[in-house]
Design an enzyme around this catalytic site. Structure first.
Site, PDB file in Angstrom:
ATOM      1  N   GLU A   1     -27.896  20.345  33.486  1.00  0.00           N
ATOM      2  CA  GLU A   1     -28.102  20.202  32.060  1.00  0.00           C
ATOM      3  C   GLU A   1     -27.144  21.201  31.420  1.00  0.00           C
ATOM      4  OE1 GLU A   1     -31.739  21.635  30.300  1.00  0.00           O
ATOM      5  OE2 GLU A   1     -31.390  20.507  28.458  1.00  0.00           O
TER       6      GLU A   1
ATOM      7  N   ARG B   1     -34.625  25.941  46.453  1.00  0.00           N
ATOM      8  CA  ARG B   1     -33.563  26.571  45.693  1.00  0.00           C
ATOM      9  C   ARG B   1     -33.250  27.941  46.280  1.00  0.00           C
ATOM     10  NH1 ARG B   1     -35.692  25.914  40.341  1.00  0.00           N
ATOM     11  NH2 ARG B   1     -33.574  26.448  39.763  1.00  0.00           N
TER      12      ARG B   1
ATOM     13  N   LYS C   1     -32.449  30.767  34.278  1.00  0.00           N
ATOM     14  CA  LYS C   1     -31.602  30.604  33.108  1.00  0.00           C
ATOM     15  C   LYS C   1     -32.122  31.449  31.946  1.00  0.00           C
ATOM     16  CE  LYS C   1     -30.054  26.594  33.155  1.00  0.00           C
ATOM     17  NZ  LYS C   1     -29.144  25.469  33.367  1.00  0.00           N
TER      18      LYS C   1
END
Length: 559
Positions: free
Chosen positions: A38, A264, A274
């Site tokens: 994104e 992850r 983020k």
RNA sequence: UGGGGCGUCGCCAAGUGGUAAGGCAGUGGAUUUUGAUUCCACCAUGCGGAGGUUCGAAUCCUCCCGCCCCAGCCA
């Protein structure tokens, strides 16, 4: 041309095993993957794992990997991020060719399919407020309640949905929901939202749309449109898979992609969320997204980390489903390994201490030859000026050395790399009692660094000529966080106050500031360094990528 | 106490019924004009725990324990 099945030369993992099995079973004629960021922030080393996985699989199995921007939420996305993501993927060493796509490319088709869902009574417009929807979703242990709008007629739903698109309603007034099962144990199946009203400007579609598809609705369908065969994502999407599959089954999509999940990346001394990264920048804890202390690709790049080291790192850590935290030492190893192999050696003194060679003729200068890489003769040699006054590293001199200190101290003899043996005669101190200069003598017979009589020294030290060396600024970085597992919630408390040390009067050999090469270098006995983007020949600035392994420091630390 | 996952050396991680790969870290030692590099050696009778099946189990079965994710109109 070989017709042998392609076998991955890289480390095997459960996803590659699945791909291989699918190929063996003839399920696909070409493997297609995708990296779907994104565009709402900068890429970091966690993304590198995903990029290497997706592009790597495509390469190894002879398929292709798309770069797809998952731009379904215009309130968070910006062109700046689209640009930086492309630059970073390229920098890492991967190429999507012509295959760059945007979920927003599919908005029209997605919309039509949504109408199809409505016609099939598989979706409905819900007038409930966000709060009401939340209140009726149930909890982890209790089922939710059906919306009072769940059984609207197809005609009414269609009419409402079209008016949503037409912009008749304000944000939050209505949503389109899939009609699945409000009692499902999987909360993602409790009539998930497919579309929401967002009167916002989109970086790609501008003001064309005021309703936007949710991730769940857009992602799988985008995969299907692109012919993605293996849609690889992280573990937290595991419970979205039933919804992913439900939509693929109900919609007239052109292909049937399958989703697979892996763990992850987590690193010690590092935070990769983020939210935290954004806040670090916004609150000024770092100088920007490309601050060399940041785990972002931009930060790693500016720090001087070679992309090959990152690729090697993500290859070494493997791909699995167990949540894990990789020791940042593993990354550091890969960086040193790559840099040791590729970086040319130079001499630079970070914290200078003046040395005067008393028996060296005043005004005399000679040129000594130094090799550029000890293991690679093809890297060539260079000349270094030697004179009566030099600089050595402050740490390399101790007036009252402890045992096992092999460097310079009164009465000891050491080798100046590529030059001569020198012996310390005395230390000159200032009024405060600090050593400001060391007086030495040299042995002219040891030119080049070897004594004809065969005597040995225990240390070889780097140095720089006083007259010919240049002043430079060197920025030395340490872990951004002092805590091996920093708290994401309260990260500011775990920040390392010594993450940046600026040395403003380092002295470097001239070859380091001359020329236009931005290649990383090893400053011998110190570590690996690169020119910062602020570097100019007039004001040279270097970043330390990483120090050399230092078993002596470790030894001292133990004592 | 719902649903979905995961537990193999300090940290990653192979292993898919035949008797515990590899890497990082660590520890010894050799070489070295970088206390770097390189090289050599050592480093899990043990696979979350307890039972069971089997000639044989990290791998199969049962029960238990622990950790992670999910209640955004974020992705």
């Amino acid at each position: 041309m070989s017709t042998e099945p392609v076998v991955a030369e890289a480390g095997r993992d459960f996803i590659r095993d699945i791909v291989q099995a699918d190929l063996d079973a003839g399920r696909y004629k070409e493997i297609v993957t995708r990296f779907p960021p994104e565009p709402n922030g900068y890429l970091h080393i966690g993304h590198a794992k995903s990029i290497a996985l997706n592009f790597g699989i495509a390469q190894e199995f002879g398929g292709h990997c798309n770069l797809r921007f998952d731009d379904t939420n215009p309130t968070k996305e910006e062109q700046e991020y689209i640009d930086s993501i492309q630059a970073d993927v390229h920098w890492l060493g991967f190429d999507w060719g012509k295959n760059v796509f945007y979920a927003s490319d599919y908005f029209e088709r997605l919309y039509e399919w949504a109408e199809g869902l409505i016609r099939g009574s598989l979706a409905y417009v819900d007038d409930q407020s966000q709060e009401e929807i939340r209140a009726t979703r149930g909890t982890l242990t209790e089922p939710g309640k059906n919306s009072p709008f769940r059984d609207r007629s197809v005609e009414e739903n269609l009419d409402l949905f079209r008016r949503m698109r037409a912009g008749e309603f304000p944000n939050g007034a209505r949503v389109l929901r899939a009609k699945i099962d409000m009692a499902s144990g999987n909360i993602n199946l409790r009539d998930p939202v497919l579309y929401r009203i967002l009167h916002a400007h989109h970086p790609r579609t501008g003001n064309k749309w005021c309703i936007y598809p949710s991730y769940d609705y857009a992602h799988g369908q985008s995969d299907a449109i692109e012919g993605v065969t293996h849609s690889i994502c992280t573990l937290e999407f595991e419970d979205h898979r039933p919804l992913y599959d439900w939509l693929i089954e109900k919609l007239p999509v052109p292909s049937r992609p399958r989703q697979y999940e892996f763990a992850r990346l987590n690193l010690t001394y590092t935070l990769l969320s983020k939210r935290v990264l954004t806040q670090l920048v916004r609150d000024g804890h770092v100088a920007g997204w490309d601050d060399p202390r940041m785990p972002t690709m931009a930060g790693l790049k500016r720090r001087g980390v070679p992309p090959a080291a990152i690729r090697e790192f993500v290859k070494r850590i493997g791909v699995a489903k167990a949540n894990s935290v990789v020791d940042v030492g593993m990354l550091e190893f890969c960086i040193r390994e790559e840099l040791n192999r590729t970086a040319q050696r130079r001499m630079a003194v970070l914290r200078p201490l003046k040395v005067v060679i008393e028996n060296y003729p005043e005004g005399q200068v000679e040129e000594l030859e130094a090799v550029n890489h000890p293991d690679d003769p093809s890297a060539g040699t260079r000349k270094i000026a030697f004179g009566r006054e030099l600089y050595i590293e402050r740490d390399d001199f101790m007036e009252n050395p402890p045992k096992k200190f092999f460097r310079l101290s009164p009465g000891t003899e050491v080798r100046l790399r590529y030059a001569y043996f020198i012996k310390c005669r005395e230390a000159i101190k200032n009024a405060a009692g600090e050593v400001v200069e060391v007086r030495c003598t040299y042995d002219p017979a040891t030119r080049g660094g070897n004594a004809p009589d065969g005597r040995k020294v225990k240390a070889t030290m780097h140095w720089v000529p006083a007259a010919q060396s240049r002043v430079a600024e060197v920025r030395v970085y340490n872990q951004l966080f002092a805590n091996p597992s920093p708290s994401a919630a309260n990260f500011a408390a775990d920040l390392n106050p010594e993450s940046l040390e600026v040395l403003r009067d380092a002295r470097v050999e001239p070859s380091i500031v001359e020329g236009s090469s931005n290649e990383p270098m090893q400053f011998e006995r110190q570590g690996y360094f690169v020119r910062d983007r602020a570097f100019t020949p007039e004001r040279p600035v270097f970043n330390r990528t990483i120090g050399l392994r230092d078993t002596f420091a470790k030894e001292v630390g133990k004592g």
